[in-house]
Design an enzyme around this catalytic site. Structure first.
Site, PDB file in Angstrom:
ATOM      1  N   SER A 149       0.859  -1.194   0.000  1.00 38.54           N
ATOM      2  CA  SER A 149       0.000   0.000   0.000  1.00 38.54           C
ATOM      3  C   SER A 149       0.884   1.229   0.000  1.00 38.54           C
ATOM      4  CB  SER A 149      -0.871   0.016   1.263  1.00 38.54           C
ATOM      5  OG  SER A 149      -1.513   1.272   1.405  1.00 38.54           O
ATOM      6  N   TYR A 164      -1.969  -1.161  10.316  1.00 37.08           N
ATOM      7  CA  TYR A 164      -2.052  -1.234   8.846  1.00 37.08           C
ATOM      8  C   TYR A 164      -0.731  -0.767   8.213  1.00 37.08           C
ATOM      9  CZ  TYR A 164      -4.076  -0.893   4.161  1.00 37.08           C
ATOM     10  OH  TYR A 164      -4.342  -1.067   2.829  1.00 37.08           O
ATOM     11  N   LYS A 168       1.879  -3.211   6.110  1.00 33.94           N
ATOM     12  CA  LYS A 168       2.176  -2.982   4.687  1.00 33.94           C
ATOM     13  C   LYS A 168       3.665  -2.715   4.458  1.00 33.94           C
ATOM     14  CE  LYS A 168      -1.970  -3.629   3.107  1.00 33.94           C
ATOM     15  NZ  LYS A 168      -2.254  -4.779   2.242  1.00 33.94           N
TER      16      LYS A 168
HETATM   17  P1  NAD Z   1     -11.899  -5.340   0.130  1.00 32.25           P
HETATM   18  O1  NAD Z   1     -12.275  -5.218   1.556  1.00 32.25           O
HETATM   19  O2  NAD Z   1     -12.837  -4.866  -0.921  1.00 32.25           O
HETATM   20  O3  NAD Z   1     -11.504  -6.865  -0.217  1.00 32.25           O
HETATM   21  C1  NAD Z   1     -10.703  -7.622   0.631  1.00 32.25           C
HETATM   22  C2  NAD Z   1     -11.063  -9.087   0.469  1.00 32.25           C
HETATM   23  O4  NAD Z   1     -10.184  -9.852   1.317  1.00 32.25           O
HETATM   24  C3  NAD Z   1     -12.492  -9.400   0.912  1.00 32.25           C
HETATM   25  O5  NAD Z   1     -13.151 -10.154  -0.097  1.00 32.25           O
HETATM   26  C4  NAD Z   1     -12.311 -10.212   2.196  1.00 32.25           C
HETATM   27  O6  NAD Z   1     -13.322 -11.193   2.406  1.00 32.25           O
HETATM   28  C5  NAD Z   1     -10.948 -10.863   1.953  1.00 32.25           C
HETATM   29  N1  NAD Z   1     -10.318 -11.262   3.214  1.00 32.25           N
HETATM   30  C6  NAD Z   1     -10.159 -10.516   4.329  1.00 32.25           C
HETATM   31  N2  NAD Z   1      -9.579 -11.229   5.299  1.00 32.25           N
HETATM   32  C7  NAD Z   1      -9.348 -12.468   4.789  1.00 32.25           C
HETATM   33  C8  NAD Z   1      -8.768 -13.659   5.311  1.00 32.25           C
HETATM   34  N3  NAD Z   1      -8.323 -13.714   6.577  1.00 32.25           N
HETATM   35  N4  NAD Z   1      -8.685 -14.741   4.503  1.00 32.25           N
HETATM   36  C9  NAD Z   1      -9.155 -14.696   3.225  1.00 32.25           C
HETATM   37  N5  NAD Z   1      -9.725 -13.595   2.691  1.00 32.25           N
HETATM   38  C10 NAD Z   1      -9.819 -12.497   3.455  1.00 32.25           C
HETATM   39  O7  NAD Z   1     -10.493  -4.589   0.028  1.00 32.25           O
HETATM   40  P2  NAD Z   1      -9.665  -4.010  -1.208  1.00 32.25           P
HETATM   41  O8  NAD Z   1      -9.743  -2.535  -1.137  1.00 32.25           O
HETATM   42  O9  NAD Z   1      -9.998  -4.708  -2.477  1.00 32.25           O
HETATM   43  O10 NAD Z   1      -8.199  -4.406  -0.715  1.00 32.25           O
HETATM   44  C11 NAD Z   1      -7.435  -5.449  -1.296  1.00 32.25           C
HETATM   45  C12 NAD Z   1      -6.005  -5.246  -0.847  1.00 32.25           C
HETATM   46  O11 NAD Z   1      -5.538  -3.977  -1.290  1.00 32.25           O
HETATM   47  C13 NAD Z   1      -5.813  -5.244   0.678  1.00 32.25           C
HETATM   48  O12 NAD Z   1      -4.608  -5.896   1.003  1.00 32.25           O
HETATM   49  C14 NAD Z   1      -5.718  -3.764   1.006  1.00 32.25           C
HETATM   50  O13 NAD Z   1      -5.012  -3.532   2.194  1.00 32.25           O
HETATM   51  C15 NAD Z   1      -4.979  -3.264  -0.217  1.00 32.25           C
HETATM   52  N6  NAD Z   1      -5.110  -1.832  -0.457  1.00 32.25           N
HETATM   53  C16 NAD Z   1      -6.329  -1.269  -0.622  1.00 32.25           C
HETATM   54  C17 NAD Z   1      -6.403   0.101  -0.856  1.00 32.25           C
HETATM   55  C18 NAD Z   1      -7.716   0.819  -1.048  1.00 32.25           C
HETATM   56  O14 NAD Z   1      -7.723   2.066  -1.068  1.00 32.25           O
HETATM   57  N7  NAD Z   1      -8.835   0.122  -1.212  1.00 32.25           N
HETATM   58  C19 NAD Z   1      -5.230   0.878  -0.920  1.00 32.25           C
HETATM   59  C20 NAD Z   1      -4.012   0.244  -0.757  1.00 32.25           C
HETATM   60  C21 NAD Z   1      -3.950  -1.119  -0.530  1.00 32.25           C
END
Ligand code: NAD
Length: 257
Positions: A149, A164, A168
């Protein structure tokens, strides 16, 4: 097929995507499917994982839905057999499942703090390890992409998110460590660092935090999961054959200033 087409070709390769039921993981899984890859959707949410796998299949490739917890070594040790059973091999792993917690460090429940580290860092290690073992057993080669991230690089304000940010930053150094360990096997390990992306994770953010983020960004809009797909596919493909241990920042320039 031209030289460049060959480098980008992902047709017939097999992948798994953790956190693939929605958001960034689902968009990348659908992008992989459009490139002709077979994709296993791995997620805690069984129903959404099955729905995503169904969408993947519509692209004419094989799909699999596996409901499991990436923090469980038993689950992650067991997840490779059904994938190899269905697709024959594993070429690409996208270790992307993650959670956030915005409680202040002085008052956050310790179990909640640790859970963020468990899912975001331990989970990436366990699913990367499962992928690496299979790739080594196949005779080497393959590409592993981990989701870090922009919060690995900066402390995003104003919301408090020490677990968090730490998780990351850990993903970046874990990525470099695995890249070094597995380079002799021809396995590349890279990470992506997304910025502020419109998904369920960011959907419930406090309005003043959201406004503040957008005001701080040189590109004052939220990104979409689709904005990240090309970057992951690039790292998965032979276009990135000389790239390992790297982090690809896709944040609209947020961390530049
Ligand atoms: P999201 O919440 O839409 O999706 C996350 C998915 O991970 C969900 O389907 C959830 O069920 C699954 N999950 C959570 N815990 C789990 C576990 N223990 N075992 C299996 N599955 C699990 O989130 P997103 O925004 O699509 O994020 C995806 C990745 O991107 C994450 O690692 C997040 O930290 C990272 N990220 C997101 C953003 C943002 O702005 N959305 C920015 C930087 C990084």
């Amino acid at each position: 097929m031209s030289y460049l087409e060959k480098l980008f070709a992902l047709q017939g390769k097999s992948a798994f995507v953790t956190g693939g039921a929605q958001g960034i993981g689902k968009s990348v899984a659908l992008g992989m499917a459009q490139c002709g890859m077979n994709v296993a959707i791995i997620d805690l949410n069984k129903q959404k994982a099955e729905e995503a796998a169904h969408e993947v299949e519509k692209a004419g490739v094989k799909a699999l839905a596996l409901s499991l917890d990436v923090t469980s070594p038993e689950d992650t040790d067991a997840m490779i057999a059904p994938i190899v059973g269905a697709f024959g091999r594993l070429d690409v792993a996208f270790n992307n499942a993650g959670i956030a917690n915005n409680a202040p460090s002085e008052s956050i429940d310790f179990s909640e703090w640790k859970k963020v580290i468990d899912v975001n860092l331990v989970g990436v290690f366990l699913t990367a390890r499962a992928a690496g073992r299979q790739m080594i057993a196949q005779g080497g080669g393959g590409s592993i992409v981990n989701t870090a991230s922009m919060s690995a690089h900066i402390v995003n304000r104003p919301q408090p998110q020490s677990a968090y940010n730490a998780s990351k930053a850990g993903v970046i150094q874990l990525t470099k460590s695995l890249a070094v360990e597995w380079a002799p096997h021809g396995i590349r390990v890279n990470s992506i660092s997304p910025g502020y992306i419109r998904t369920e994770m960011t959907g419930n953010l406090r309005e003043d935090w959201r406004r503040s983020w957008l005001e701080q960004s040189v590109t004052p809009v939220m990104g979409t999961p689709e904005n990240l797909v090309g970057g992951v596919l690039y790292l998965a493909s032979d276009c990135a054959a000389f790239t390992t241990g790297a982090d690809l920042v896709m944040d609209g320039g947020f961390t530049v200033v």
